[in-house]
Design a protein around this motif. Structure first.
Motif, PDB file in Angstrom:
ATOM      1  N   UNK A   1       0.838  -1.204   0.000  1.00 56.76           N
ATOM      2  CA  UNK A   1       0.000   0.000   0.000  1.00 56.76           C
ATOM      3  C   UNK A   1       0.874   1.257   0.000  1.00 56.76           C
ATOM      4  N   UNK A   2       1.995   1.184   0.731  1.00 55.50           N
ATOM      5  CA  UNK A   2       2.933   2.317   0.757  1.00 55.50           C
ATOM      6  C   UNK A   2       3.526   2.544  -0.635  1.00 55.50           C
ATOM      7  N   UNK A   3       3.890   1.451  -1.320  1.00 57.04           N
ATOM      8  CA  UNK A   3       4.441   1.578  -2.671  1.00 57.04           C
ATOM      9  C   UNK A   3       3.436   2.272  -3.586  1.00 57.04           C
ATOM     10  N   UNK A   4       2.166   1.882  -3.508  1.00 54.04           N
ATOM     11  CA  UNK A   4       1.136   2.500  -4.352  1.00 54.04           C
ATOM     12  C   UNK A   4       0.977   3.985  -4.041  1.00 54.04           C
ATOM     13  N   UNK A   5       1.037   4.331  -2.743  1.00 51.81           N
ATOM     14  CA  UNK A   5       0.858   5.739  -2.360  1.00 51.81           C
ATOM     15  C   UNK A   5       2.038   6.598  -2.829  1.00 51.81           C
ATOM     16  N   UNK A   6       3.260   6.085  -2.661  1.00 52.40           N
ATOM     17  CA  UNK A   6       4.445   6.843  -3.102  1.00 52.40           C
ATOM     18  C   UNK A   6       4.481   6.925  -4.630  1.00 52.40           C
ATOM     19  N   UNK A   7       4.099   5.842  -5.300  1.00 55.91           N
ATOM     20  CA  UNK A   7       4.050   5.860  -6.765  1.00 55.91           C
ATOM     21  C   UNK A   7       3.042   6.895  -7.259  1.00 55.91           C
ATOM     22  N   UNK A   8       1.902   6.995  -6.562  1.00 57.99           N
ATOM     23  CA  UNK A   8       0.918   8.018  -6.936  1.00 57.99           C
ATOM     24  C   UNK A   8       1.504   9.413  -6.800  1.00 57.99           C
ATOM     25  N   UNK A   9       2.256   9.653  -5.711  1.00 57.48           N
ATOM     26  CA  UNK A   9       2.906  10.956  -5.520  1.00 57.48           C
ATOM     27  C   UNK A   9       3.922  11.227  -6.633  1.00 57.48           C
ATOM     28  N   UNK A  10       4.700  10.209  -6.985  1.00 57.39           N
ATOM     29  CA  UNK A  10       5.696  10.379  -8.042  1.00 57.39           C
ATOM     30  C   UNK A  10       5.015  10.731  -9.370  1.00 57.39           C
ATOM     31  N   UNK A  11       3.899  10.060  -9.644  1.00 57.04           N
ATOM     32  CA  UNK A  11       3.190  10.314 -10.905  1.00 57.04           C
ATOM     33  C   UNK A  11       2.517  11.682 -10.917  1.00 57.04           C
ATOM     34  N   UNK A  12       1.733  11.955  -9.877  1.00 58.90           N
ATOM     35  CA  UNK A  12       0.879  13.144  -9.882  1.00 58.90           C
ATOM     36  C   UNK A  12       1.596  14.417  -9.425  1.00 58.90           C
ATOM     37  N   UNK A  13       2.590  14.268  -8.559  1.00 61.08           N
ATOM     38  CA  UNK A  13       3.230  15.449  -7.975  1.00 61.08           C
ATOM     39  C   UNK A  13       4.651  15.683  -8.478  1.00 61.08           C
ATOM     40  N   UNK A  14       5.201  14.697  -9.191  1.00 61.75           N
ATOM     41  CA  UNK A  14       6.561  14.859  -9.713  1.00 61.75           C
ATOM     42  C   UNK A  14       6.583  14.756 -11.239  1.00 61.75           C
ATOM     43  N   UNK A  15       6.096  13.644 -11.798  1.00 60.09           N
ATOM     44  CA  UNK A  15       6.145  13.451 -13.243  1.00 60.09           C
ATOM     45  C   UNK A  15       5.186  14.389 -13.973  1.00 60.09           C
ATOM     46  N   UNK A  16       4.031  14.640 -13.368  1.00 64.65           N
ATOM     47  CA  UNK A  16       3.085  15.563 -13.997  1.00 64.65           C
ATOM     48  C   UNK A  16       3.614  16.985 -13.888  1.00 64.65           C
ATOM     49  N   UNK A  17       3.510  17.728 -14.975  1.00 66.39           N
ATOM     50  CA  UNK A  17       4.032  19.099 -14.997  1.00 66.39           C
ATOM     51  C   UNK A  17       3.179  19.926 -15.951  1.00 66.39           C
ATOM     52  N   UNK A  18       2.677  21.041 -15.475  1.00 67.19           N
ATOM     53  CA  UNK A  18       1.808  21.881 -16.287  1.00 67.19           C
ATOM     54  C   UNK A  18       2.634  22.879 -17.105  1.00 67.19           C
ATOM     55  N   UNK A  19       2.488  22.820 -18.430  1.00 69.90           N
ATOM     56  CA  UNK A  19       3.210  23.748 -19.307  1.00 69.90           C
ATOM     57  C   UNK A  19       2.614  25.153 -19.242  1.00 69.90           C
ATOM     58  N   UNK A  20       1.410  25.270 -18.668  1.00 71.26           N
ATOM     59  CA  UNK A  20       0.725  26.562 -18.672  1.00 71.26           C
ATOM     60  C   UNK A  20       0.730  27.250 -17.314  1.00 71.26           C
ATOM     61  N   UNK A  21       1.323  26.585 -16.298  1.00 69.30           N
ATOM     62  CA  UNK A  21       1.453  27.232 -14.992  1.00 69.30           C
ATOM     63  C   UNK A  21       2.777  28.012 -14.971  1.00 69.30           C
ATOM     64  N   UNK A  22       2.770  29.277 -14.598  1.00 70.89           N
ATOM     65  CA  UNK A  22       4.005  30.087 -14.681  1.00 70.89           C
ATOM     66  C   UNK A  22       5.139  29.573 -13.806  1.00 70.89           C
ATOM     67  N   UNK A  23       4.823  28.865 -12.715  1.00 73.99           N
ATOM     68  CA  UNK A  23       5.862  28.331 -11.830  1.00 73.99           C
ATOM     69  C   UNK A  23       6.240  26.916 -12.243  1.00 73.99           C
ATOM     70  N   UNK A  24       5.237  26.086 -12.522  1.00 70.54           N
ATOM     71  CA  UNK A  24       5.482  24.664 -12.765  1.00 70.54           C
ATOM     72  C   UNK A  24       6.022  24.378 -14.158  1.00 70.54           C
TER      73      UNK A  24
END
Length: 576
Positions: free
Chosen positions: A487-510
């Motif tokens: 369950x921990x692996x799934x939660x950390x993987x979700x963070x890696x996908x949604x909070x690290x790998x995902x990146x908005x080209x239209x957000x001025x900071x991100x």
């Protein structure tokens, strides 16, 4: 010398009557003097690919040879200029023929009337050779244009060198060769596009090209002087990704080749670049960019030449000692142009109608990349990085163009439409992409980011791979049957996908993330994983109790922390 037309087949014209004509000679065809290039010689005939619409040409019309191959002009004025596939400046053409390019229109690539302030770096009696710098002009506020001695000049002595304001046609320097021949130098010289510019030595690619995109820089980096490709189906974000690389990569000079792309996409580039600010200098990105625009409604033959025009200009800036990045969008359209010309030549078709020499052509293009020692008595280090977008029909990676490209390039960014439809951008599949530069770049990362960076990246990738296995188990037997560690692996993987790998080209900071911030973000997520894993193994708490909504919220906000405040990420790591 003049000959005559014996056959017209679309962009292909067959002529005769010029016995001295050579392969790749540039010719002028018909009454309107349409520009073309000799691509085949057979008996007393020569085959010409014409870079303009051939409507109205007929048998018996005149063909005149220039006696020279297709060349580009290399000198001050390249940066910020928008060219077509054969280096005609589109702004100049607009002033001559309006919004549409008239047949037979010609315009010099470099402005002959503009005065440039030439500052010499050499003096009389200095010894020089081909590839040496004799001075510079400040072409834009962030780009210094070094004036190079043409590569074909042998060791010589300067007998005269000027300083002050000159046009590119003015003689600024005179050299005396060992044979006593005096050679005059201008601020520009010409170079054939199909002939790679020479260099002394190719060096190992041991420094990454930082792009500001986390999924690329952290997991699938490309080195300065490296090659990469971005294949993907329609709508997966190839063009937007290449725009991001052109905007934010830490190359000194960008050469963007729009090869057969839709006009609206090139319009986006042409309108965005003057407005976007370079993150390092604060000036418009156009001040370090050369644009080659050859859209899908332009003649197909010029599309074939456009990639050579772009790569030759890039080699020129590489020879100045700059780090240059070339974005070719897309090489599939270039290959389609090769296929059409091959069909007109009545050559034996290869797979899916492409010419049998397609892999050779693709390899020759990508092999012009590299990190090199330049020519000259005072050698410099320059690099040329190539990123090519590939648009296979239906996203089929078995397409001949994709397969020919993958045999040559060392970085594969696999774009997936299902990720794009899930609103995950950049839509690079972290399970099927790869980079063959990781081992060569490891020492750089350890020295400049952190000793633990390669380990953090490797363990993060292991977690993402493990997640795909666990998702299959969850589909079969349900989430609650998993152990707390899984369950921990799934939660950390979700963070890696949604909070690290995902990146908005239209957000001025991100939209842009520095290497330091990437390292700290990855370290924050992995530190949370290590600390939580220890407590889970000790049976102290469940994952749900340890990773609270408050912690999830803090992790999700890391990517919106401005570059000037990344010490907040270090504080978060310390608090875990």
């Amino acid at each position: 010398m003049k000959g005559r037309i014996v056959k017209v087949s679309g962009p292909l014209v067959v002529g005769t009557g010029i016995p001295e004509i050579k392969m790749y000679d540039v010719v002028r065809v018909g009454k309107e003097k349409l520009i073309g290039e000799v691509i085949r010689l057979y008996e007393d005939k020569f085959f010409v690919q014409v870079y303009e619409p051939t409507t109205g040409l007929s048998v018996g019309d005149e063909i005149e040879t220039t006696g020279e191959p297709l060349c580009v002009e290399l000198g001050p004025g390249l940066i910020t200029t928008i060219y077509d596939g054969i280096q005609r400046p589109l702004k100049t053409i607009e002033s001559i023929s309006g919004f549409f390019i008239s047949r037979g229109v010609s315009a010099v690539a470099l402005d002959r009337g503009k005065l440039w302030d030439f500052v010499p770096t050499k003096k009389v009696n200095d010894k020089v050779a081909g590839g040496d710098i004799i001075g510079y002009v400040q072409e834009t506020p962030i780009a210094k244009h070094y004036i190079l001695i043409p590569p074909d000049v042998g060791e010589s002595e300067i007998i005269e060198i000027k300083t002050g304001k000159f046009t590119v046609e003015d003689v600024i320097c005179k050299l005396k060769t060992k044979n006593g021949v005096v050679r005059e130098l201008k601020m520009y010289h010409k170079w054939p596009v199909r002939k790679p510019r020479p260099y002394k030595e190719k060096l190992p690619p041991n420094e990454p090209l930082f792009t500001g995109q986390r999924v690329i820089d952290t997991f699938f980096p490309v080195s300065k002087g490296g090659t990469s490709c971005v294949p993907g189906p329609f709508g997966s974000g190839k063009t937007v990704l290449q725009h991001q690389l052109a905007k934010w990569s830490d190359a000194d000079i960008i050469v963007y080749i729009g090869c057969g792309e839709r006009g609206n996409e090139m319009t986006d580039v042409l309108t965005e670049f003057p407005e976007l600010k370079d993150p390092k200098s604060g000036y418009p990105l156009l001040y370090r960019t050369v644009l080659i625009a050859n859209t899908s409604n332009m003649p197909v033959a010029a599309r074939e030449a456009s990639v050579y025009t772009g790569i030759t200009i890039a080699e020129y800036f590489r020879d100045m000692g700059y780090s240059v990045a070339v974005m070719a969008d897309s090489t599939s359209r270039w290959a389609e142009a090769l296929r059409e010309i091959s069909g007109r030549l009545e050559e034996m078709p290869g797979e899916e109608g492409y010419p049998a020499y397609l892999p050779k052509k693709v390899a020759e293009f990508y092999e012009r990349a590299g990190k090199i020692k330049t020519l000259g008595l005072q050698e410099r280090i320059g690099s040329l990085t190539i990123t090519g977008a590939v648009s296979p029909p239906g996203g089929d990676l078995s397409d001949p163009v994709v397969q020919a490209t993958l045999k040559v390039v060392k970085v594969f960014w696999s774009l997936e439409d299902w990720l794009a439809y899930s609103r995950h951008f950049p839509a690079i599949n972290w399970l099927t992409s790869y980079s063959l530069y990781l081992s060569q770049l490891e020492d750089f990362y350890k020295t400049n980011l952190g000793e633990d960076f390669p380990q953090l990246r490797s363990e993060a990738m292991t977690i993402l791979q493990r997640e795909s296995e666990l998702k299959e188990i969850v589909r079969l037997v349900g989430y609650e049957t998993l152990s707390e560690q899984d369950k921990l692996v799934l939660e950390i993987a979700r963070m890696l996908r949604e909070d690290f790998l995902y990146q908005s080209a239209f957000d001025p900071v991100d939209t842009y993330c520095s290497a330091k911030k990437q390292y700290l973000m990855l370290k924050a997520i992995m530190t949370l994983y290590y600390k939580t894993k220890q407590k889970v193994l000790a049976n102290e708490n469940t994952v749900k109790e340890l990773i609270t909504p408050e912690i999830k919220d803090k992790v999700s906000k890391l990517r919106f922390i401005p570059e000037t405040q990344i010490n907040q990420i270090e504080s978060f790591i310390a608090s875990l």
